[in-house]
Design a protein around this motif. Sequence first.
Motif, PDB file in Angstrom:
ATOM      1  N   ALA A   1       0.862  -1.175   0.000  1.00  0.00           N
ATOM      2  CA  ALA A   1       0.000   0.000   0.000  1.00  0.00           C
ATOM      3  C   ALA A   1       0.902   1.229   0.000  1.00  0.00           C
ATOM      4  O   ALA A   1       1.998   1.195   0.576  1.00  0.00           O
ATOM      5  CB  ALA A   1      -0.889  -0.001   1.245  1.00  0.00           C
ATOM      6  N   PRO A   2       0.490   2.306  -0.650  1.00  0.00           N
ATOM      7  CA  PRO A   2       1.328   3.512  -0.674  1.00  0.00           C
ATOM      8  C   PRO A   2       1.721   3.990   0.718  1.00  0.00           C
ATOM      9  O   PRO A   2       2.854   4.428   0.931  1.00  0.00           O
ATOM     10  CB  PRO A   2       0.446   4.554  -1.386  1.00  0.00           C
ATOM     11  N   SER A   3       0.827   3.878   1.679  1.00  0.00           N
ATOM     12  CA  SER A   3       1.142   4.342   3.037  1.00  0.00           C
ATOM     13  C   SER A   3       2.245   3.494   3.672  1.00  0.00           C
ATOM     14  O   SER A   3       3.110   4.030   4.374  1.00  0.00           O
ATOM     15  CB  SER A   3      -0.111   4.323   3.909  1.00  0.00           C
ATOM     16  N   LEU A   4       2.255   2.193   3.420  1.00  0.00           N
ATOM     17  CA  LEU A   4       3.307   1.337   3.961  1.00  0.00           C
ATOM     18  C   LEU A   4       4.637   1.614   3.257  1.00  0.00           C
ATOM     19  O   LEU A   4       5.687   1.678   3.903  1.00  0.00           O
ATOM     20  CB  LEU A   4       2.939  -0.140   3.840  1.00  0.00           C
ATOM     21  N   ALA A   5       4.602   1.807   1.958  1.00  0.00           N
ATOM     22  CA  ALA A   5       5.826   2.130   1.211  1.00  0.00           C
ATOM     23  C   ALA A   5       6.440   3.425   1.750  1.00  0.00           C
ATOM     24  O   ALA A   5       7.661   3.520   1.930  1.00  0.00           O
ATOM     25  CB  ALA A   5       5.519   2.253  -0.281  1.00  0.00           C
ATOM     26  N   LYS A   6       5.578   4.399   2.051  1.00  0.00           N
ATOM     27  CA  LYS A   6       6.061   5.671   2.603  1.00  0.00           C
ATOM     28  C   LYS A   6       6.695   5.456   3.976  1.00  0.00           C
ATOM     29  O   LYS A   6       7.776   5.977   4.253  1.00  0.00           O
ATOM     30  CB  LYS A   6       4.899   6.667   2.706  1.00  0.00           C
ATOM     31  N   ARG A   7       6.055   4.659   4.811  1.00  0.00           N
ATOM     32  CA  ARG A   7       6.597   4.383   6.149  1.00  0.00           C
ATOM     33  C   ARG A   7       7.934   3.646   6.055  1.00  0.00           C
ATOM     34  O   ARG A   7       8.844   3.915   6.850  1.00  0.00           O
ATOM     35  CB  ARG A   7       5.605   3.560   6.967  1.00  0.00           C
ATOM     36  N   LEU A   8       8.070   2.747   5.102  1.00  0.00           N
ATOM     37  CA  LEU A   8       9.344   2.033   4.939  1.00  0.00           C
ATOM     38  C   LEU A   8      10.450   2.978   4.481  1.00  0.00           C
ATOM     39  O   LEU A   8      11.590   2.879   4.937  1.00  0.00           O
ATOM     40  CB  LEU A   8       9.190   0.863   3.967  1.00  0.00           C
ATOM     41  N   ARG A   9      10.111   3.922   3.585  1.00  0.00           N
ATOM     42  CA  ARG A   9      11.104   4.921   3.164  1.00  0.00           C
ATOM     43  C   ARG A   9      11.512   5.794   4.346  1.00  0.00           C
ATOM     44  O   ARG A   9      12.692   6.102   4.533  1.00  0.00           O
ATOM     45  CB  ARG A   9      10.563   5.761   2.008  1.00  0.00           C
ATOM     46  N   GLU A  10      10.534   6.163   5.161  1.00  0.00           N
ATOM     47  CA  GLU A  10      10.831   6.955   6.359  1.00  0.00           C
ATOM     48  C   GLU A  10      11.696   6.162   7.339  1.00  0.00           C
ATOM     49  O   GLU A  10      12.600   6.709   7.957  1.00  0.00           O
ATOM     50  CB  GLU A  10       9.528   7.395   7.039  1.00  0.00           C
TER      51      GLU A  10
ATOM     52  N   TYR B   1      16.935   4.984   9.778  1.00  0.00           N
ATOM     53  CA  TYR B   1      18.088   4.089   9.872  1.00  0.00           C
ATOM     54  C   TYR B   1      19.367   4.852   9.506  1.00  0.00           C
ATOM     55  O   TYR B   1      20.375   4.767  10.195  1.00  0.00           O
ATOM     56  CB  TYR B   1      17.892   2.880   8.950  1.00  0.00           C
ATOM     57  N   ALA B   2      19.317   5.600   8.411  1.00  0.00           N
ATOM     58  CA  ALA B   2      20.486   6.362   7.961  1.00  0.00           C
ATOM     59  C   ALA B   2      20.884   7.414   8.996  1.00  0.00           C
ATOM     60  O   ALA B   2      22.080   7.604   9.257  1.00  0.00           O
ATOM     61  CB  ALA B   2      20.192   7.021   6.611  1.00  0.00           C
ATOM     62  N   GLU B   3      19.919   8.085   9.592  1.00  0.00           N
ATOM     63  CA  GLU B   3      20.221   9.074  10.637  1.00  0.00           C
ATOM     64  C   GLU B   3      20.859   8.403  11.851  1.00  0.00           C
ATOM     65  O   GLU B   3      21.785   8.938  12.451  1.00  0.00           O
ATOM     66  CB  GLU B   3      18.932   9.773  11.086  1.00  0.00           C
ATOM     67  N   THR B   4      20.366   7.227  12.196  1.00  0.00           N
ATOM     68  CA  THR B   4      20.833   6.519  13.387  1.00  0.00           C
ATOM     69  C   THR B   4      22.229   5.945  13.202  1.00  0.00           C
ATOM     70  O   THR B   4      23.087   6.078  14.078  1.00  0.00           O
ATOM     71  CB  THR B   4      19.853   5.387  13.755  1.00  0.00           C
ATOM     72  N   TYR B   5      22.464   5.307  12.057  1.00  0.00           N
ATOM     73  CA  TYR B   5      23.720   4.576  11.844  1.00  0.00           C
ATOM     74  C   TYR B   5      24.689   5.259  10.889  1.00  0.00           C
ATOM     75  O   TYR B   5      25.808   4.790  10.701  1.00  0.00           O
ATOM     76  CB  TYR B   5      23.421   3.153  11.365  1.00  0.00           C
ATOM     77  N   GLY B   6      24.260   6.329  10.254  1.00  0.00           N
ATOM     78  CA  GLY B   6      25.158   7.055   9.370  1.00  0.00           C
ATOM     79  C   GLY B   6      25.436   6.375   8.047  1.00  0.00           C
ATOM     80  O   GLY B   6      26.370   6.743   7.348  1.00  0.00           O
TER      81      GLY B   6
END
Length: 93
Positions: A19-28, A33-38
């Motif tokens: 669903a588009p909403s789940l795809a958006k949540r996964l991108r977020e 993840y990138a903010e946390t682990y660099g």
Amino acid sequence: MKLAKLPDRTPVRMNLVLAPSLAKRLREYADFYAETYGSKEEVAELIPFILEAFLDSDADYKSKQKDDKRKKSSRLGSLQGLREPANDPGLKL
């Protein structure tokens, strides 16, 4: 040998429709993840680990897995006492 036979490690490809909403949540989540682990990871790279973490944290599922394993072990244990007639050294044919 102490080491058991290695399990099948052949990757299995699955195609998912989200669903588009789940795809958006996964991108977020990938952004978080990138903010946390660099290090930036693609959503597709994270999904298997997300699913594994989910399954590993589901207490009801883990409990059922233990029960199933215990039942299987119990069935195998009761069959170990049975011998094939052809393999019974006391059997004369």
